[in-house]
Scaffold this motif. Sequence first.
Motif, PDB file in Angstrom:
ATOM      1  N   VAL A  29       0.845  -1.210   0.000  1.00  0.00           N
ATOM      2  CA  VAL A  29       0.000   0.000   0.000  1.00  0.00           C
ATOM      3  C   VAL A  29       0.873   1.250   0.000  1.00  0.00           C
ATOM      4  O   VAL A  29       0.743   2.126  -0.864  1.00  0.00           O
ATOM      5  N   SER A  30       1.802   1.337   0.944  1.00  0.00           N
ATOM      6  CA  SER A  30       2.594   2.566   1.059  1.00  0.00           C
ATOM      7  C   SER A  30       3.475   2.778  -0.168  1.00  0.00           C
ATOM      8  O   SER A  30       3.688   3.919  -0.598  1.00  0.00           O
ATOM      9  N   SER A  31       3.984   1.694  -0.757  1.00  0.00           N
ATOM     10  CA  SER A  31       4.860   1.863  -1.924  1.00  0.00           C
ATOM     11  C   SER A  31       4.073   2.367  -3.132  1.00  0.00           C
ATOM     12  O   SER A  31       4.538   3.260  -3.855  1.00  0.00           O
ATOM     13  N   ALA A  32       2.878   1.821  -3.327  1.00  0.00           N
ATOM     14  CA  ALA A  32       2.071   2.279  -4.466  1.00  0.00           C
ATOM     15  C   ALA A  32       1.679   3.752  -4.285  1.00  0.00           C
ATOM     16  O   ALA A  32       1.744   4.554  -5.225  1.00  0.00           O
ATOM     17  N   LEU A  33       1.309   4.109  -3.057  1.00  0.00           N
ATOM     18  CA  LEU A  33       0.922   5.505  -2.801  1.00  0.00           C
ATOM     19  C   LEU A  33       2.103   6.452  -3.012  1.00  0.00           C
ATOM     20  O   LEU A  33       1.944   7.548  -3.557  1.00  0.00           O
ATOM     21  N   MET A  34       3.288   6.001  -2.588  1.00  0.00           N
ATOM     22  CA  MET A  34       4.481   6.838  -2.783  1.00  0.00           C
ATOM     23  C   MET A  34       4.741   7.063  -4.275  1.00  0.00           C
ATOM     24  O   MET A  34       5.075   8.178  -4.704  1.00  0.00           O
ATOM     25  N   ALA A  35       4.563   6.023  -5.073  1.00  0.00           N
ATOM     26  CA  ALA A  35       4.768   6.171  -6.520  1.00  0.00           C
ATOM     27  C   ALA A  35       3.769   7.201  -7.074  1.00  0.00           C
ATOM     28  O   ALA A  35       4.138   8.080  -7.863  1.00  0.00           O
ATOM     29  N   MET A  36       2.517   7.107  -6.629  1.00  0.00           N
ATOM     30  CA  MET A  36       1.499   8.060  -7.114  1.00  0.00           C
ATOM     31  C   MET A  36       1.844   9.484  -6.709  1.00  0.00           C
ATOM     32  O   MET A  36       1.676  10.433  -7.491  1.00  0.00           O
ATOM     33  N   ALA A  37       2.338   9.643  -5.472  1.00  0.00           N
ATOM     34  CA  ALA A  37       2.697  10.982  -5.004  1.00  0.00           C
ATOM     35  C   ALA A  37       3.831  11.562  -5.855  1.00  0.00           C
ATOM     36  O   ALA A  37       3.860  12.761  -6.142  1.00  0.00           O
ATOM     37  N   LEU A  38       4.741  10.705  -6.281  1.00  0.00           N
ATOM     38  CA  LEU A  38       5.838  11.167  -7.141  1.00  0.00           C
ATOM     39  C   LEU A  38       5.323  11.521  -8.533  1.00  0.00           C
ATOM     40  O   LEU A  38       5.747  12.518  -9.121  1.00  0.00           O
ATOM     41  N   HIS A  39       4.399  10.698  -9.047  1.00  0.00           N
ATOM     42  CA  HIS A  39       3.815  11.015 -10.366  1.00  0.00           C
ATOM     43  C   HIS A  39       3.184  12.400 -10.351  1.00  0.00           C
ATOM     44  O   HIS A  39       3.333  13.180 -11.276  1.00  0.00           O
ATOM     45  N   LYS A  40       2.493  12.673  -9.259  1.00  0.00           N
ATOM     46  CA  LYS A  40       1.824  13.974  -9.119  1.00  0.00           C
ATOM     47  C   LYS A  40       2.830  15.126  -9.248  1.00  0.00           C
ATOM     48  O   LYS A  40       2.511  16.202  -9.742  1.00  0.00           O
ATOM     49  N   LEU A  41       4.054  14.863  -8.794  1.00  0.00           N
ATOM     50  CA  LEU A  41       5.100  15.894  -8.874  1.00  0.00           C
ATOM     51  C   LEU A  41       5.825  15.861 -10.221  1.00  0.00           C
ATOM     52  O   LEU A  41       6.833  16.534 -10.414  1.00  0.00           O
ATOM     53  N   GLY A  42       5.351  15.018 -11.102  1.00  0.00           N
ATOM     54  CA  GLY A  42       5.973  14.917 -12.426  1.00  0.00           C
ATOM     55  C   GLY A  42       7.252  14.099 -12.443  1.00  0.00           C
ATOM     56  O   GLY A  42       8.078  14.248 -13.337  1.00  0.00           O
ATOM     57  N   VAL A  43       7.415  13.238 -11.431  1.00  0.00           N
ATOM     58  CA  VAL A  43       8.625  12.420 -11.358  1.00  0.00           C
ATOM     59  C   VAL A  43       8.293  11.012 -11.843  1.00  0.00           C
ATOM     60  O   VAL A  43       7.282  10.430 -11.442  1.00  0.00           O
ATOM     61  N   LYS A  44       9.126  10.461 -12.689  1.00  0.00           N
ATOM     62  CA  LYS A  44       8.912   9.086 -13.147  1.00  0.00           C
ATOM     63  C   LYS A  44       9.203   8.128 -11.997  1.00  0.00           C
ATOM     64  O   LYS A  44      10.282   8.168 -11.405  1.00  0.00           O
TER      65      LYS A  44
END
Length: 414
Positions: A74-89
Motif C-alpha cells: 500500500v505505502s509503496s504504491a501511494l508513494m509512486a502516485m505521489a511522485l507522479h503527481k510531482l511529475g517524477v517518473k
Amino acid sequence: MTVVQKYGGSSVATTEKIARIAERVAKRAEKDKVVVVVSAMGDTTDELISMAKSLTKIPDERELDKLLATGEQVSSALMAMALHKLGVKAVSLTGGQAGVITESKAGKARIRKVESKRLKEELAKGNVVIVAGFQGITENSGWAEITTLGRGGSDTTAVALAAALNADACEIYTDVEGVYTADPRVEPAARKMKTISYEEMLELAGQGARVMHSRAVELGQIYGVDILVAHSLKDAPGTLITREDHEMNSQNAEMEIRNPVRGIAHDTDVTRITIVGVPDKPGVAAKLFKALSDAGISVDVIVQNVSVAGKTDLSFTVADEDLEKTKKIIAPIDKDIEAADVITDSVLAKVSVVGSGMKTSPGYASTMFAALAAEGINIYSITTSEIRITCLVERDKIKAAVRALHKAFELEKA
Ligand code: ASP
Ligand code: MG
C-alpha cells in the motif's frame, strides 16, 4: 550516484506525510538515481496482526506473511502516485518484483539474494524505484511464496538492495535523529552519536534499541555498506553505522579519550521462562533450544543453575509475542524430560551496557551492578558478551535503571 533511502512507518503514516516525503525524494532524484524502500503506513502492521489474532490465537504463518506484506505494498504504491503527481517518473515494486529472494521461513525469513536485474532496468529507464520493504519471495521450484523478514525488516530490505546495487549510500530515515547513547524518551541527557561500529550497533539493536533491525546491521557489516540513520524531515546530521576503523578516523581527536561504553539499551518486551527440575545430563538443552530455533524463536539471557541432586533449573527469555508459541513447543519436551514445573515471568525487562572498549578494560560489570544497587534495583539474571553486559530487572524499574547507568558511565559527556 545511486542511493537507497528507507522511510519508516511513522514517516509515511498518512497520505499527507507520503506527499511530503515524495517532495524530498523528488529533489534527490534531480541529481541521483534513487531507490526508495518504504515501511507500512503508521501502525498498519500491528493492526493487521490484531485483525488476524481476533480470528485465531496462532494464525497460520503463510497466511500471516501474505497479510502483513500488503502493508508495504500500500505505502509503496501511494508513494509512486505521489511522485507522479510531482511529475517524477516512478514505479513501485513488491519485494518479489524487486528480486528479493528469501529462505522459506515464515515470519522471519532471511534474504538469500537479490536479483537486481529489474531494479537496474527501472533505474536505467529514469524511474525512481519504490520497493515494498519487509518482504520477499521464496525461490522454490514450483510456487514462490510471499515471505516477511521479521518486525522492522524494511531496514534489512534497504541494506540488501544497497549491497546488491553497489549503491553509494544507504540512508535510513526515521522519526529519530540518529542513534543515541540511550532512548532519549527515557533519558533526556542521551546524546546522538556521530558514528557507531556495526559490532556495537548489533549489540544495541539486539538488546532492544529500536532504531535498526539487527539483520540490517549484520548485512551492512558483511557487505561493507555504510548506513546513515537520520530524521526523515529535519536536515540534522544523523549517525553513520560503519566499520570500527572508519569510525575512529572520523572521530580523530575524540578517539583517545573515547568512553569505552557507548550506549545503554533496554527492552521491556521480554518474558522469562524457567523450567524447573531439568535432569542434568547431556542433550537436554540441545533438544529444547533446537526445537525453539527450528520454530524461528530467538532466545536470550540463558541461565542454568548449579544442579542439586541431578536436577537443575534452566531459564531463558523470549519476546512477549513468542510466549504462546514457545509454551506450545516446550510442553512435550518438558513432559519428556519430566521437568517439575514451568514458570513464566512477564514482569521483567532487560537493560544492557554496550561498548567495544569494554573488551580491553575490565571493571564494567562492577560499575553496572553498583549503579543498579544504589537505586535499589534487584538483578534477576545476568549475561555478557565481549562487548556487552545485560541484566534482567523488574519492568517497572527499567527507566530508573537506564538513567542510573547512563549517569554511572558518564554517557552524557561524550
Ligand atoms: N511494517 C513492518 C513492521 O512494522 C516492517 C517495518 O516497519 O520495517 O514491523
Ligand atoms: Mg513499522
